[in-house]
Write a protein that holds these residues in place. Structure first.
Motif, mmCIF file in Angstrom:
data_model
loop_
_atom_site.group_PDB
_atom_site.id
_atom_site.type_symbol
_atom_site.label_atom_id
_atom_site.label_comp_id
_atom_site.label_asym_id
_atom_site.label_seq_id
_atom_site.Cartn_x
_atom_site.Cartn_y
_atom_site.Cartn_z
ATOM 1 N N TRP C 73 0.853 -1.100 -0.070
ATOM 2 C CA TRP C 73 -0.061 0.113 0.053
ATOM 3 C C TRP C 73 0.882 1.257 -0.128
ATOM 4 O O TRP C 73 0.709 2.021 -0.696
ATOM 5 C CB TRP C 73 -0.860 -0.012 1.332
ATOM 6 C CG TRP C 73 -1.815 1.105 1.439
ATOM 7 C CD1 TRP C 73 -1.831 2.126 2.245
ATOM 8 C CD2 TRP C 73 -2.623 1.617 0.486
ATOM 9 N NE1 TRP C 73 -2.889 3.023 2.061
ATOM 10 C CE2 TRP C 73 -3.590 2.637 0.854
ATOM 11 C CE3 TRP C 73 -3.253 0.944 -0.673
ATOM 12 C CZ2 TRP C 73 -4.452 3.324 0.399
ATOM 13 C CZ3 TRP C 73 -4.377 1.769 -1.613
ATOM 14 C CH2 TRP C 73 -4.824 2.966 -1.146
ATOM 15 N N ASN C 74 1.891 1.300 0.817
ATOM 16 C CA ASN C 74 2.714 2.449 0.811
ATOM 17 C C ASN C 74 3.632 2.558 -0.482
ATOM 18 O O ASN C 74 3.548 3.748 -0.811
ATOM 19 C CB ASN C 74 3.998 2.098 1.946
ATOM 20 C CG ASN C 74 3.377 2.371 3.365
ATOM 21 O OD1 ASN C 74 2.293 2.978 3.426
ATOM 22 N ND2 ASN C 74 4.111 1.889 4.384
ATOM 23 N N ASP C 138 9.331 9.842 8.134
ATOM 24 C CA ASP C 138 8.784 8.380 8.110
ATOM 25 C C ASP C 138 7.245 8.711 7.810
ATOM 26 O O ASP C 138 6.417 8.185 8.226
ATOM 27 C CB ASP C 138 8.725 7.555 9.431
ATOM 28 C CG ASP C 138 8.499 6.239 9.433
ATOM 29 O OD1 ASP C 138 8.336 5.603 8.273
ATOM 30 O OD2 ASP C 138 8.079 5.486 10.155
ATOM 31 N N SER C 139 6.978 9.400 6.885
ATOM 32 C CA SER C 139 5.468 9.602 6.189
ATOM 33 C C SER C 139 5.468 9.532 4.933
ATOM 34 O O SER C 139 6.431 9.867 4.196
ATOM 35 C CB SER C 139 5.168 11.056 6.767
ATOM 36 O OG SER C 139 5.558 12.005 5.940
ATOM 37 N N LYS C 140 4.451 8.998 4.437
ATOM 38 C CA LYS C 140 4.272 8.861 2.965
ATOM 39 C C LYS C 140 4.493 10.367 2.113
ATOM 40 O O LYS C 140 4.714 10.393 0.988
ATOM 41 C CB LYS C 140 3.072 8.327 2.624
ATOM 42 C CG LYS C 140 2.989 6.741 3.023
ATOM 43 C CD LYS C 140 1.696 6.000 2.526
ATOM 44 C CE LYS C 140 0.478 6.301 3.239
ATOM 45 N NZ LYS C 140 0.795 5.495 4.575
ATOM 46 N N ILE C 141 3.851 11.204 2.827
ATOM 47 C CA ILE C 141 3.805 12.582 2.176
ATOM 48 C C ILE C 141 5.039 13.005 1.887
ATOM 49 O O ILE C 141 5.333 13.538 0.900
ATOM 50 C CB ILE C 141 2.893 13.582 3.129
ATOM 51 C CG1 ILE C 141 2.899 14.934 2.350
ATOM 52 C CG2 ILE C 141 3.323 13.879 4.468
ATOM 53 C CD1 ILE C 141 1.840 15.031 1.058
ATOM 54 N N THR C 215 13.848 6.204 -0.036
ATOM 55 C CA THR C 215 12.789 5.335 0.593
ATOM 56 C C THR C 215 13.491 4.689 1.645
ATOM 57 O O THR C 215 12.841 4.077 2.813
ATOM 58 C CB THR C 215 12.276 4.200 -0.278
ATOM 59 O OG1 THR C 215 13.182 3.634 -1.300
ATOM 60 C CG2 THR C 215 11.331 4.998 -1.323
ATOM 61 N N LEU C 216 14.785 4.240 1.532
ATOM 62 C CA LEU C 216 15.461 3.505 2.623
ATOM 63 C C LEU C 216 15.769 4.228 3.899
ATOM 64 O O LEU C 216 15.854 3.977 4.879
ATOM 65 C CB LEU C 216 16.626 2.677 2.114
ATOM 66 C CG LEU C 216 16.573 1.504 1.001
ATOM 67 C CD1 LEU C 216 17.786 0.853 0.846
ATOM 68 C CD2 LEU C 216 15.611 0.319 1.939
ATOM 69 N N LYS C 222 6.400 3.294 9.621
ATOM 70 C CA LYS C 222 5.396 3.723 9.145
ATOM 71 C C LYS C 222 5.180 3.801 7.743
ATOM 72 O O LYS C 222 4.179 3.054 7.165
ATOM 73 C CB LYS C 222 4.901 4.896 9.538
ATOM 74 C CG LYS C 222 3.829 4.863 10.792
ATOM 75 C CD LYS C 222 4.006 6.310 11.794
ATOM 76 C CE LYS C 222 3.638 7.615 10.700
ATOM 77 N NZ LYS C 222 4.212 8.819 11.313
ATOM 78 N N ALA C 223 5.836 4.336 7.387
ATOM 79 C CA ALA C 223 5.674 4.621 5.776
ATOM 80 C C ALA C 223 6.672 3.762 4.804
ATOM 81 O O ALA C 223 6.854 4.171 3.371
ATOM 82 C CB ALA C 223 6.083 6.176 5.420
#
Lengths: 288, 334, 276
Positions: C73-74, C138-141, C215-216, C222-223
């Protein structure tokens, strides 16, 4: 087209992209420059004041610096060489009449879609592992001593993994270019008595010049910042520490932001030297 | 209706003045052709009238109203482009309907005009096809159809035939000329081909480097070109221009004589010369003659039946009443 | 060349090309095969190619060990979101550069591309600090924005290339036909640009999906997307070949399938129009 109204509208429409990229370039860059003149250890006291060019001197004089530059250049150069040469060969092969060309293309392009962490892990464990890896089995089958790829031949191994990822890209771009070669040119050369290898050297290869430039440009952009492949396989050990990885270690592992930032500035300078060089060629080559 | 008047119109791109200030009037219903070598500014002039380019100075009036700063769509003009500029994702019918859709013409009226245009242009069987499935000539007709249905004050054509092959070009030339006879709408037509200009125009505007060299009916330009440039540009094969002693005999720096105005004889004449290449077209033969002082080769048009061949010696005499005289500046001497 | 090719030559070509193709594809094939083996069969000596007991237990084990669907989903949100945002910003920019070019257009394009050469690691810490400052570590935004920015030059350049192939005369014709700017964009430009936009979207989804620096480094629990999910298998306790293969297959399958369907458009887009 060229009415005054449309010109000002055009500027307005370009503004968001330009402003965002300008911000993305300038803000972090300014901060990196700022930190690079400080002794800054987030976990050991934080901001410990200005130190002038101390970080720059220390970063360059560290025994890891020059090897890391060399590793970076070897990695980028090695991958470029392998992918371009093999790419040309493969493109010519795939351009021949055959059965199931579309299917072969699908097989060849597949590695391009594999994320770097996956390809690094798969290669490291399932192929290059000295005990259980497929390559070890292959070596044993021929009665040879299995190679400890990622410790004995670490840099070539990484070059190989990365080449595997980028060969599809090079091949398909070069294939597209070859397909656009006017066959009348080759026929004319044949009538003029040029044998196959000369037709390749004097007609096919020059025709591919532009495509090769594009391959080199785009791959260099991505290869300079190779990270995951090293992170997952060797963690920077055994002479695989690129400049990128060295800085990463300074900032995140030793938590020395000042020193790492100075390294970042060096990396930016190195990237810019390569960029200017590349942009010249590309700008000229794309200008038509 | 479609009366167009340009006053002191000029255009510069940055520092370069492509069209110095010029005046031009096009009467209602007239078929006007802008002709000149490539780069002479004829297309730019057309685009200024269309409103696709801003004028740098001057005024454009259409039907008595100042349209200098009116956007292209509001000028009541329709344009046919060199590349046809059909919308590739729409069927022929939708292409033709597009301007009416933009103008909010009622649907029944749209249908009526589309079928009338399709009828006139032989497109009835192709209305559901996409432009990509049509031949060059058919695409050209669709582009014309799209222009017709707007019932514009004037049509603008930007080298519409230059992408067609020679045979098709002749056919389309006739169709456009007939269309004009039928609609009696003002048309402005840009071309670099003087044959198109001669065969179609009521009025020809010869341009060179953004400057109007001469305006007149095809025969006016043929019979009385105002300078050497127009003389050389209008007429096929080109007028022979002779300089030097022969010209001075007639009190001019240059004299011009058209290939069809030179008499040929096997025994006597003003100039004795040798036949180079003889181009036999059947009805006519074009002879390229060497040995006439001040003009080499000189082209002569003779009857197709005349038995001449390469290397023959012949005598030539220009018809004096058809001789054109130009001064040192290249201007016509009356 | 319109010349008869001997059957023999065609057979040689086919064999050679398929051989090379399978060799290049083999690591992926091997991974997929291994994912269906038991752990013992996965490390059997000599290796078993096809004659093993097919099992799905590894997939079950991977699902149990880590919350695959959350990583997936992320990944979807980050790759999709950054691409969508990038397209929204890039379309107007590319449109204006293609149709109202100025003397500086080429320079701007090259400058944009050159921002891609800024080494990410050089600005890692500042970005890290900025993320903390705005509370979006650590957030998707954060990743949506960052991946949008790093791919923006490529999106702009690809769209520019596609738009440039739309002949300007067609837009002028629309203008002569009475279309307003809105109608011109809606009825003429957009339908003609959709294939180009589609392949730009695809390529950028792939690039964002596989991005493995930001991303790493900027995500934790969380994200984290699939790149981080798979990286967790590099630690020693994860060293089970069959499970590693199952996890790898799950991480690459969506994009591999997407990529195969769109390979033709991808290549033409990625050359920035420099290779036809």
């Amino acid at each position: 087209m060229a009415t005054h109204h449309s010109r000002s509208a055009a500027r307005l429409m370009m503004a968001p992209a330009v402003v965002l990229l300008l911000g993305w370039m300038l803000v972090p860059l300014t901060m990196t420059l700022y930190f690079s003149f400080k002794k800054y250890l987030p976990l050991r006291g934080g901001d410990l004041g200005w130190v002038g060019f101390d970080n720059y001197v220390r970063f360059v004089s560290s025994s890891a610096f020059w090897p890391s530059v060399l590793t970076t250049l070897t990695l980028v150069g090695g991958v470029l060489l392998i992918t371009v040469v093999l790419g040309v060969v493969l493109a010519i092969l795939l351009n021949q009449p055959m059965w199931g060309q579309g299917m072969v293309r699908i097989l060849v392009i597949a590695p391009f879609f594999v994320m770097p962490t996956v390809s690094a892990l798969v290669w490291k464990n399932m192929f290059m592992d000295p005990n259980y890896g497929l390559l070890a089995h292959l070596w044993e089958f021929f009665g040879a001593q299995p190679v400890e790829w990622l410790s004995q031949a670490s840099l070539p191994s990484i070059v190989m993994i990365v080449s595997w990822q980028w060969l599809p890209f090079a091949t398909l771009i070069l294939l597209t270019a070859i397909q656009s070669l006017d066959s009348e040119q080759l026929e004319a050369a044949e009538m003029d008595g040029a044998p196959a290898h000369k037709r390749f050297a004097f007609i096919t290869l020059p025709h591919l010049g532009r495509a090769i430039t594009v391959v080199i440009l785009i791959q260099t952009i991505f290869l300079l910042s190779i990270f995951a492949e090293i992170f997952v396989t060797t963690g920077g050990a055994f002479g695989t520490k690129t400049l990128t990885y060295l800085i990463f270690q300074r900032v995140l592992e030793s938590q020395n932001v000042g020193l790492g930032s100075a390294g970042g500035v060096y990396a930016i300078i190195l990237a810019n030297i390569i960029a200017i060089f590349l942009m010249r060629i590309v700008g000229k080559n794309l200008a038509k | 209706m479609g009366h167009i008047k340009l006053s002191q119109v000029s255009k510069r791109f940055g520092e370069v003045e492509v069209i110095p200030p010029l005046d031009l009037t096009i009467a209602d219903g007239e078929f006007t052709v802008f002709v000149g070598p490539s780069g002479c500014g004829k297309s730019t002039l057309l685009r200024l009238i269309a409103g696709l380019e801003d004028v740098s100075a001057g005024h454009i009036e259409i039907d008595g109203a100042d349209t200098t700063h009116v956007p292209p769509a509001k000028r009541g003009l329709a344009m046919v482009f060199q590349s046809y500029a059909l919308y590739p994702h729409m069927s022929v019918k939708k292409n033709i309907a597009f301007p009416m859709r933009m103008a909010g013409v009622p649907l029944e009226e749209q249908e009526r005009r589309i079928s009338a245009a399709a009828e006139a242009l032989n497109l009835t069987d192709y209305l559901d096809r996409r432009p990509g499935q049509l031949s060059g000539g058919q695409r050209q007709r669709v582009a014309i159809g799209r222009a017709i249905v707007r019932e514009p004050q004037a049509f603008l054509f930007d080298e519409p035939l230059s992408n067609l092959d020679a045979a098709l070009r002749v056919g389309m030339r006739m169709e456009i000329a007939e269309l004009h006879k039928k609609l009696k709408t003002t048309m402005i037509y840009v071309t670099h081909d003087q044959v198109e200009a001669m065969t179609m125009a009521d009025k020809i505007v010869v341009l060179r480097a953004g400057v109007i060299e001469q305006v007149g009916s095809p025969l006016e330009l043929y019979h009385a070109p105002c300078n050497e440039f127009v003389a050389g540009f209008i007429g096929s094969p080109k007028m022979n221009l002779i300089k030097g002693a022969e010209a001075q005999k007639h009190g001019a720096a240059t004299i011009g004589i058209r290939p069809e105005h030179v008499d040929v004889s096997a025994s006597e004449g003003l100039w004795k010369a040798t036949v180079g290449v003889a181009e036999h077209l059947g009805s006519d033969t074009f002879l390229h003659i060497h040995g006439v002082p001040g003009c080499d080769p000189l082209t002569v048009r003779v009857d197709g039946e005349l038995p001449v061949k390469h290397g023959d010696e012949i005598f030539l005499t220009p018809q004096l009443e058809k001789l054109h005289r130009f001064d040192a500046q290249g201007l016509r001497v009356a | 060349m319109a010349r008869a090719v001997t059957q023999q030559r065609k057979i040689i070509n086919t064999t050679l090309a398929w051989g090379v193709g399978l060799l290049i594809f083999f690591p992926i094939l091997w991974t997929i095969l291994t994912s269906f083996k038991t752990e013992a069969q996965a490390i059997a000596d000599p290796p078993i190619f096809l004659g093993f007991d097919w099992t799905l237990e590894n997939y079950a084990a991977v699902m149990e060990r880590s919350n695959y669907s959350r990583f997936l989903w992320n990944s979807i949100i980050i790759a999709g979101g950054s691409t969508l945002l990038g397209i929204l910003i890039a379309v107007p920019a590319a449109w204006s550069m293609a149709f109202v070019p100025s003397k500086r257009t080429k320079d701007i394009l090259l400058w944009m591309l050159s921002t891609k050469m800024l080494p990410a690691v050089g600005v890692l810490y500042p970005i890290y600090l900025i993320c903390i400052q705005f509370g979006i570590l650590d957030s998707k935004i954060a990743l949506v924005i960052i991946l949008m920015l790093i791919n923006l030059p490529i999106i702009v350049w690809m769209l520019y290339t596609y738009f440039k192939e739309i002949p300007g005369e067609i837009l002028e014709a629309a203008r002569m036909d009475g279309a307003s700017l809105k109608e011109e964009v809606l009825y003429v430009l957009t339908p003609m640009a959709i294939p180009g936009i589609a392949s730009t979207v695809l390529l950028n989804v792939i690039l964002a999906w596989n991005e493995a620096f930001w991303t790493l480094n900027l995500t934790a629990a969380k994200a984290a997307p699939l790149t981080a999910f798979i990286a967790s298998y590099s630690s020693p306790e994860g060293l089970f070949y069959a499970k590693l293969s199952a996890a790898s297959t799950m991480a690459i399958a969506p994009i591999l399938i997407l990529g195969w369907f769109s390979q033709k458009q991808l290549v033409s887009g990625l050359t920035f129009g420099a290779v036809k």
